[in-house]
Design an enzyme around this catalytic site. Structure first.
Site, mmCIF file in Angstrom:
data_model
loop_
_atom_site.group_PDB
_atom_site.id
_atom_site.type_symbol
_atom_site.label_atom_id
_atom_site.label_comp_id
_atom_site.label_asym_id
_atom_site.label_seq_id
_atom_site.Cartn_x
_atom_site.Cartn_y
_atom_site.Cartn_z
ATOM 1 C CE LYS A 194 -0.285 11.395 -8.314
ATOM 2 N NZ LYS A 194 0.505 10.147 -8.220
ATOM 3 C CB THR A 212 -5.876 5.132 0.022
ATOM 4 O OG1 THR A 212 -4.756 4.970 -0.856
ATOM 5 C CG2 THR A 212 -5.841 6.527 0.627
ATOM 6 C CE1 TYR A 264 -3.644 12.019 -6.931
ATOM 7 C CE2 TYR A 264 -4.977 13.018 -8.653
ATOM 8 C CZ TYR A 264 -4.264 11.946 -8.169
ATOM 9 O OH TYR A 264 -4.154 10.788 -8.929
ATOM 10 C CG PHE A 272 -7.713 0.199 -8.408
ATOM 11 C CD1 PHE A 272 -8.244 -1.009 -8.875
ATOM 12 C CD2 PHE A 272 -7.742 1.310 -9.246
ATOM 13 C CE1 PHE A 272 -8.781 -1.100 -10.155
ATOM 14 C CE2 PHE A 272 -8.280 1.227 -10.517
ATOM 15 C CZ PHE A 272 -8.787 0.023 -10.975
ATOM 16 C CB VAL A 280 6.873 6.657 -0.194
ATOM 17 C CG1 VAL A 280 6.533 5.286 -0.735
ATOM 18 C CG2 VAL A 280 5.689 7.618 -0.333
HETATM 19 P P1 NAD Z 1 -5.087 3.639 -4.429
HETATM 20 O O1 NAD Z 1 -5.484 4.636 -3.402
HETATM 21 O O2 NAD Z 1 -5.919 2.410 -4.574
HETATM 22 O O3 NAD Z 1 -3.591 3.189 -4.257
HETATM 23 C C1 NAD Z 1 -2.596 4.024 -3.762
HETATM 24 C C2 NAD Z 1 -1.740 3.210 -2.810
HETATM 25 O O4 NAD Z 1 -0.702 4.069 -2.289
HETATM 26 C C3 NAD Z 1 -2.522 2.704 -1.596
HETATM 27 O O5 NAD Z 1 -2.276 1.325 -1.417
HETATM 28 C C4 NAD Z 1 -1.992 3.537 -0.439
HETATM 29 O O6 NAD Z 1 -2.076 2.851 0.794
HETATM 30 C C5 NAD Z 1 -0.585 3.831 -0.890
HETATM 31 N N1 NAD Z 1 -0.015 5.041 -0.285
HETATM 32 C C6 NAD Z 1 -0.579 6.288 -0.231
HETATM 33 N N2 NAD Z 1 0.242 7.142 0.411
HETATM 34 C C7 NAD Z 1 1.344 6.425 0.770
HETATM 35 C C8 NAD Z 1 2.540 6.734 1.447
HETATM 36 N N3 NAD Z 1 2.795 7.966 1.921
HETATM 37 N N4 NAD Z 1 3.464 5.754 1.635
HETATM 38 C C9 NAD Z 1 3.229 4.492 1.172
HETATM 39 N N5 NAD Z 1 2.111 4.145 0.521
HETATM 40 C C10 NAD Z 1 1.183 5.098 0.319
HETATM 41 O O7 NAD Z 1 -5.041 4.425 -5.824
HETATM 42 P P2 NAD Z 1 -4.867 3.882 -7.309
HETATM 43 O O8 NAD Z 1 -6.097 4.218 -8.047
HETATM 44 O O9 NAD Z 1 -4.365 2.494 -7.307
HETATM 45 O O10 NAD Z 1 -3.732 4.882 -7.844
HETATM 46 C C11 NAD Z 1 -2.384 4.470 -7.948
HETATM 47 C C12 NAD Z 1 -1.571 5.561 -8.584
HETATM 48 O O11 NAD Z 1 -2.082 5.887 -9.880
HETATM 49 C C13 NAD Z 1 -1.578 6.882 -7.790
HETATM 50 O O12 NAD Z 1 -0.292 7.454 -7.875
HETATM 51 C C14 NAD Z 1 -2.579 7.744 -8.541
HETATM 52 O O13 NAD Z 1 -2.310 9.104 -8.393
HETATM 53 C C15 NAD Z 1 -2.375 7.273 -9.965
HETATM 54 N N6 NAD Z 1 -3.575 7.492 -10.785
HETATM 55 C C16 NAD Z 1 -4.666 6.710 -10.635
HETATM 56 C C17 NAD Z 1 -5.798 6.959 -11.410
HETATM 57 C C18 NAD Z 1 -7.036 6.102 -11.288
HETATM 58 O O14 NAD Z 1 -8.043 6.415 -11.953
HETATM 59 N N7 NAD Z 1 -7.049 5.038 -10.505
HETATM 60 C C19 NAD Z 1 -5.793 8.017 -12.323
HETATM 61 C C20 NAD Z 1 -4.660 8.815 -12.411
HETATM 62 C C21 NAD Z 1 -3.544 8.531 -11.653
#
Ligand code: NAD
Ligand code: UDP
Length: 339
Positions: free
Chosen positions: A152, A36, A148, A12, A58
C-alpha cells in the site's frame, strides 16, 4: 452517462460502493477476480441496466484494455484481511503495485479521476497517536504484514508520482478498520470472527491480552467519505477516513457478547506477530476538506452488522465457489474467463 469502474467491487466495501454509485445514477463496471470477495455480494445487482461485472485480475493489462472509457476509477482491489493477505503475500504485493500501475495508466489514458483505497497500515505500529496524515509511520518492512503495508505504501507512492509526472487526477483515502454487513464471515477479521463465534455460542478468540486498540468505522460512513473525496476538485495528499472512537479489542469482545446475548466468554490465543498496539485516526483533514465525519456509533453499527450476520445465517457460512454472470464493459454477456 457517467461511468465509474470499481475494482474490488465484489468485496465488502466495494459492493456497498457499487450500490451507492448506482443510486447516484452512475453506470458501474465492477472488476474483481473474486479472490477474497464473493459473487453473492453483487448478485442482487445482476441484471441492473447500469451494472456490469467483469471477473478479471487487475494485474493483467488485458483486463484494462478491454474496458471502455470511464470518468471515475475507484481502485479497491486488494486483499484486506491479515489472514487473507498473509496467505498469498507475493500476490498481495503484485496486486497492490502492478494493479495500481495499470489503474493509473487507464486513468491517464482516459483522463479519469482515480481514487486509491490505502490503509492505516501505512502507519504500521504507530509511535504517534492519534495518527495524522503527516505521520510517516513505523512499518516493519520485512515482517508478515509487510506484503500489505509496503504494498500500500508503494501504491500511494505510485499514485503521487503519477500525479506529479503526468498530472493524473488522484485521490488517496487511508481507511481505518471498517466493519458492517457483507464482511466475509470466514475472513478472520476481528468483527466477523467475534460475531460468528458469538452466534455459534463459542468463546471469542482473543489474540494476546486484548489491550491493543482499534477504531472501527461503519461501512456506510466510509462509502460516504470515499464519494466525498472522489468528488472534491483538488488532487491532495492522502486523507484519513475512519471513526476516531478508539476501543480495546477486549472491550470490543465484551460488546459483541453483550449485543448477541452470548455467555460463551473469551478464549485467549497467542498475540499476532507485529500486531499494531494502538490505532486511531486523526480526521481533521477529512472534516475540513470534505465536511465529512462518521455518523454511526459502534453500538448501532455492531447491532446492524449482527442482525445481518443472523439474517444470512453467517455462522453456517459455506465456502463454495459461486458463479455470477459476467458482462463486458458495454454490458454484454460474454462469459470471459479470468485473463
Ligand atoms: P475485501 O477483501 O472484502 O475486498 C477486496 C476485493 O478485491 C475482493 O472482492 C477481491 O476479490 C478483490 N481483489 C483482490 N485482489 C484482486 C485482483 N488482483 N484483481 C481483482 N480483484 C481483486 O476487502 P475490503 O475490506 O472490502 O477492502 C477494500 C479495500 O479497502 C482494499 O483496498 C483494502 O486494502 C482497503 N481497506 C479496507 C479496510 C477495512 O477495514 N475493510 C481498511 C483499510 C483499507
Ligand atoms: N483479533 C483478535 N481475534 C480475532 C481477530 C483479530 O483478537 O479473531 C485482534 C487482532 O490481533 C488485532 C485486532 O483484533 O489486534 C484487529 O484485527 P483485524 O484482523 O480485524 O485487523 P487489523 O487491524 O489487525 O488489520
Amino acid at each position: 452517462m457517467t461511468c465509474a469502474i470499481v475494482t474490488g467491487g465484489a468485496g465488502f466495501i466495494g459492493s456497498h460502493l457499487c450500490e451507492a454509485l448506482l443510486a447516484q445514477g452512475y453506470r458501474v463496471v465492477c472488476l474483481d477476480d473474486l479472490s477474497t470477495g464473493l459473487a453473492r455480494n453483487i448478485a442482487h445487482l445482476d441484471g441492473h441496466p447500469r451494472f456490469a461485472f467483469i471477473r478479471a485480475d487487475v494485474v493483467c493489462e488485458s483486463a484494462w484494455t478491454s474496458l471502455s472509457a470511464a470518468t471515475r476509477v475507484f481502485h479497491l482491489a486488494s486483499p484486506a484481511s491479515p489472514d487473507d493477505y498473509q496467505r498469498t503475500p507475493v500476490e498481495t504485493i503484485r496486486t497492490n503495485v502492478v494493479g495500481i500501475f495499470n489503474a493509473l495508466e487507464f486513468a491517464r489514458t482516459h483522463t479519469a479521476r482515480l481514487l486509491l483505497t490505502s490503509t492505516s497500515e501505512v502507519y504500521g505500529d504507530p509511535a504517534v497517536h492519534p495518527q495524522p496524515e503527516s505521520y510517516w509511520g513505523n512499518v516493519n518492512p520485512v515482517g508478515p504484514r509487510s506484503c500489505y503495508d509496503e504494498g500500500k505504501r508503494c501504491a500511494e507512492a505510485l499514485a503521487m508520482a503519477h500525479a506529479r509526472q503526468h498530472g493524473t487526477a488522484v485521490r488517496v483515502a487511508r481507511l481505518f478498520n471498517t466493519y458492517g454487513p457483507r464482511l466475509r464471515p470466514d475472513d478472520g477479521r476481528v468483527v466477523s470472527q467475534f460475531i460468528v463465534h458469538a452466534l455459534r455460542g463459542e468463546p471469542l478468540p482473543l489474540y494476546g491480552n486484548g489491550s491493543q486498540t482499534r477504531s472501527f468505522c461503519y461501512v456506510g460512513d466510509i462509502v460516504r467519505g470515499l464519494l466525498a473525496l472522489m468528488n472534491q476538485d483538488r488532487t491532495t495528499g492522502p486523507v484519513n477516513l475512519g471513526n476516531p472512537h478508539e476501543i480495546t479489542i477486549a472491550a470490543l469482545a465484551h460488546e459483541v457478547l453483550r449485543l448477541t446475548g452470548t455467555t460463551a466468554g473469551l478464549q485467549v490465543q497467542p498475540e499476532r506477530t507485529d500486531d499494531p498496539r494502538r490505532r486511531q485516526p486523526d480526521i481533521q483533514l477529512a472534516q475540513r476538506l470534505l465536511q465529512w465525519r462518521p455518523e454511526v456509533g459502534l453500538q448501532e453499527g455492531l447491532g446492524a452488522t449482527i442482525e445481518w450476520f443472523r439474517a444470512h445465517r453467517a455462522e453456517e457460512f459455506p465456502l463454495q465457489a459461486e458463479e455470477v454472470k459476467q458482462t463486458d464493459a458495454r454490458g454484454q454477456l460474454d462469459g470471459l474467463p479470468v485473463p
